[in-house]
Motif scaffolding. Structure first.
Motif, PDB file in Angstrom:
ATOM      1  N   ILE A  62       0.842  -1.199   0.000  1.00 36.82           N
ATOM      2  CA  ILE A  62       0.000   0.000   0.000  1.00 36.82           C
ATOM      3  C   ILE A  62       0.876   1.246   0.000  1.00 36.82           C
ATOM      4  CG2 ILE A  62      -1.638   1.344   1.380  1.00 36.82           C
ATOM      5  CD1 ILE A  62      -2.822  -1.348   2.315  1.00 36.82           C
ATOM      6  N   THR A  63       1.958   1.218   0.792  1.00 40.17           N
ATOM      7  CA  THR A  63       2.876   2.359   0.864  1.00 40.17           C
ATOM      8  C   THR A  63       3.507   2.641  -0.494  1.00 40.17           C
ATOM      9  OG1 THR A  63       3.369   1.830   3.185  1.00 40.17           O
ATOM     10  CG2 THR A  63       4.910   3.281   2.020  1.00 40.17           C
ATOM     11  N   ILE A  64       3.929   1.573  -1.193  1.00 34.04           N
ATOM     12  CA  ILE A  64       4.514   1.741  -2.536  1.00 34.04           C
ATOM     13  C   ILE A  64       3.495   2.365  -3.484  1.00 34.04           C
ATOM     14  CG2 ILE A  64       5.402   0.502  -4.558  1.00 34.04           C
ATOM     15  CD1 ILE A  64       6.605  -1.550  -2.575  1.00 34.04           C
ATOM     16  N   PHE A  65       2.236   1.871  -3.401  1.00 30.82           N
ATOM     17  CA  PHE A  65       1.173   2.401  -4.268  1.00 30.82           C
ATOM     18  C   PHE A  65       0.958   3.898  -3.996  1.00 30.82           C
ATOM     19  CE2 PHE A  65      -3.335   3.587  -4.464  1.00 30.82           C
ATOM     20  CZ  PHE A  65      -3.562   3.436  -5.819  1.00 30.82           C
ATOM     21  N   ILE A  66       0.956   4.268  -2.714  1.00 34.57           N
ATOM     22  CA  ILE A  66       0.737   5.673  -2.351  1.00 34.57           C
ATOM     23  C   ILE A  66       1.889   6.546  -2.849  1.00 34.57           C
ATOM     24  CG2 ILE A  66       0.577   7.292  -0.417  1.00 34.57           C
ATOM     25  CD1 ILE A  66      -0.906   5.097   1.134  1.00 34.57           C
ATOM     26  N   ILE A  67       3.130   6.021  -2.692  1.00 29.26           N
ATOM     27  CA  ILE A  67       4.296   6.811  -3.123  1.00 29.26           C
ATOM     28  C   ILE A  67       4.260   7.049  -4.631  1.00 29.26           C
ATOM     29  CG2 ILE A  67       6.809   6.754  -3.393  1.00 29.26           C
ATOM     30  CD1 ILE A  67       6.941   5.325  -0.674  1.00 29.26           C
ATOM     31  N   VAL A  68       4.005   5.977  -5.393  1.00 24.87           N
ATOM     32  CA  VAL A  68       4.043   6.086  -6.862  1.00 24.87           C
ATOM     33  C   VAL A  68       2.928   6.987  -7.386  1.00 24.87           C
ATOM     34  CG1 VAL A  68       3.807   4.799  -9.026  1.00 24.87           C
ATOM     35  CG2 VAL A  68       5.181   3.874  -7.150  1.00 24.87           C
ATOM     36  N   THR A  69       1.706   6.707  -6.931  1.00 25.67           N
ATOM     37  CA  THR A  69       0.559   7.455  -7.479  1.00 25.67           C
ATOM     38  C   THR A  69       0.377   8.806  -6.784  1.00 25.67           C
ATOM     39  OG1 THR A  69      -0.938   6.334  -5.930  1.00 25.67           O
ATOM     40  CG2 THR A  69      -0.636   5.349  -8.122  1.00 25.67           C
TER      41      THR A  69
END
Length: 330
Positions: free
Chosen positions: A61-68
């Motif tokens: 979820i953290t990776i998704f938040i960082i990228v998007t």
């Protein structure tokens, strides 16, 4: 600027925050407040430590938040900055052009006050192609002024600097149509102090103040309420006369108008009698009055009445014939 883009990007950005918060709540069983906090510090790249060790799902979820989130957040911020810069630049350039257009005016009118009376005056001047600039203190009137594409200054007309910016030294006349008679007096005094020779048309709400405005230097004073009352009475007493005047003055489809024309001393008609001028025969125009250079008004002039140089003829007729006559007189 397409404002739909900023609306969509803000909506998507809010959606990412909501999804991130919900994801931390479901996957890592955080409270809503802790989950929201984790989402915000991740998007903002502040770099604070995690509230608790994250599970593999929480890290995803953290990776998704960082990228998007960071990409969309940067894009949204760029749109907001662009809107601000373009808006400020547009406003600055618009104001600069407005002041330049006002500065270039000559032989124009200055209309002080954009209330009900001032608006009608401006619309009539604009319809006749007469140059003017409006002075109005109420910033709420800007939208209406720009809608009509009128030149304007949002300033105090009682201040000398305002009248200077409105081009009073090159103006043909000034109209003061603010609500307060006291302000109309003050504007008249200020205008006459700068230009003693300028024509000043003043409005008065109370006919008893007419003498004060004339003493202040007003060339003419108009009491709209008194005129309105008299006109309503005339509609009752002589409705056909009023219909004729309205037709002559207001119905542009008939191309009929009552206008005035200055008789130049160099005109070939100057010095001739009304009969000798053949105005009725050659132009189909009726002369209904002559204002002598002495300001004496001759109504329904006789055929033997002389057309003096410097006099003003009041005539009624068709527009194209009126232009021909004016050319011959001037």
């Amino acid at each position: 600027m397409d404002y739909s883009k900023i609306k969509i990007s803000l909506l998507l950005f809010s959606g990412i925050i909501a999804l991130g918060t919900l994801g931390y709540v479901i996957v890592d069983h955080m409270t809503i407040y802790d989950a929201f906090y984790m989402t915000i510090i991740t998007i903002s790249t502040v770099g604070f430590s995690e509230i608790r060790p994250l599970s593999p799902g929480g890290r995803a979820i953290t990776i998704f938040i960082i990228v998007t989130g960071i990409s969309l957040g940067t894009y949204t911020l760029g749109l907001l900055v662009r809107i601000f810069v373009e808006g400020e630049l547009q406003f600055y350039l618009g104001r600069r052009k407005l002041r330049k257009d006002i500065k270039d005016l000559e032989n124009h009118y200055i209309v002080c006050g954009f209330g009900r009376i001032g608006r009608i005056i401006c619309e009539e001047l604009a319809a006749s192609g007469i140059a003017f600039v409006v002075i109005e203190m109420d910033a709420d009137k800007i939208e209406a002024l720009e809608k009509h594409k009128f030149l304007y200054l949002i300033m105090d007309a009682t201040v000398e600097e305002t009248l200077h910016q409105a081009g009073i030294m090159a103006a043909k006349g000034l109209v003061t149509a603010v609500r307060s008679d006291a302000n109309n007096v003050f504007i008249t005094l200020t205008a006459k102090g700068l230009r003693p020779d300028i024509f000043v048309l003043s409005r008065t709400s109370d006919i008893n103040n007419e003498s004060k405005l004339l003493r202040a230097g007003a060339s003419r004073v108009v009491a709209p309420y008194q005129l309105g009352g008299r006109r309503m009475a005339q509609v009752l007493k002589t409705p056909t006369v009023i219909d004729f005047i309205d037709t002559a003055l207001m119905n542009t489809s008939l191309d009929l108008a009552i206008e005035e024309a200055l008789i130049s001393p160099n005109s070939e008609l100057a010095g001739k009698s009304l009969l000798e001028s053949n105005i009725r025969r050659d132009f189909g125009i009726i002369m209904i009055a002559i204002k002598k250079p002495s300001s004496k008004m001759i109504f329904n002039p006789l055929p033997t009445e002389k057309l003096e140089g410097g006099a003003v003829a009041v005539v009624i007729g068709k527009g194209d014939e009126m232009d021909r006559l004016r050319h011959k007189l001037e």
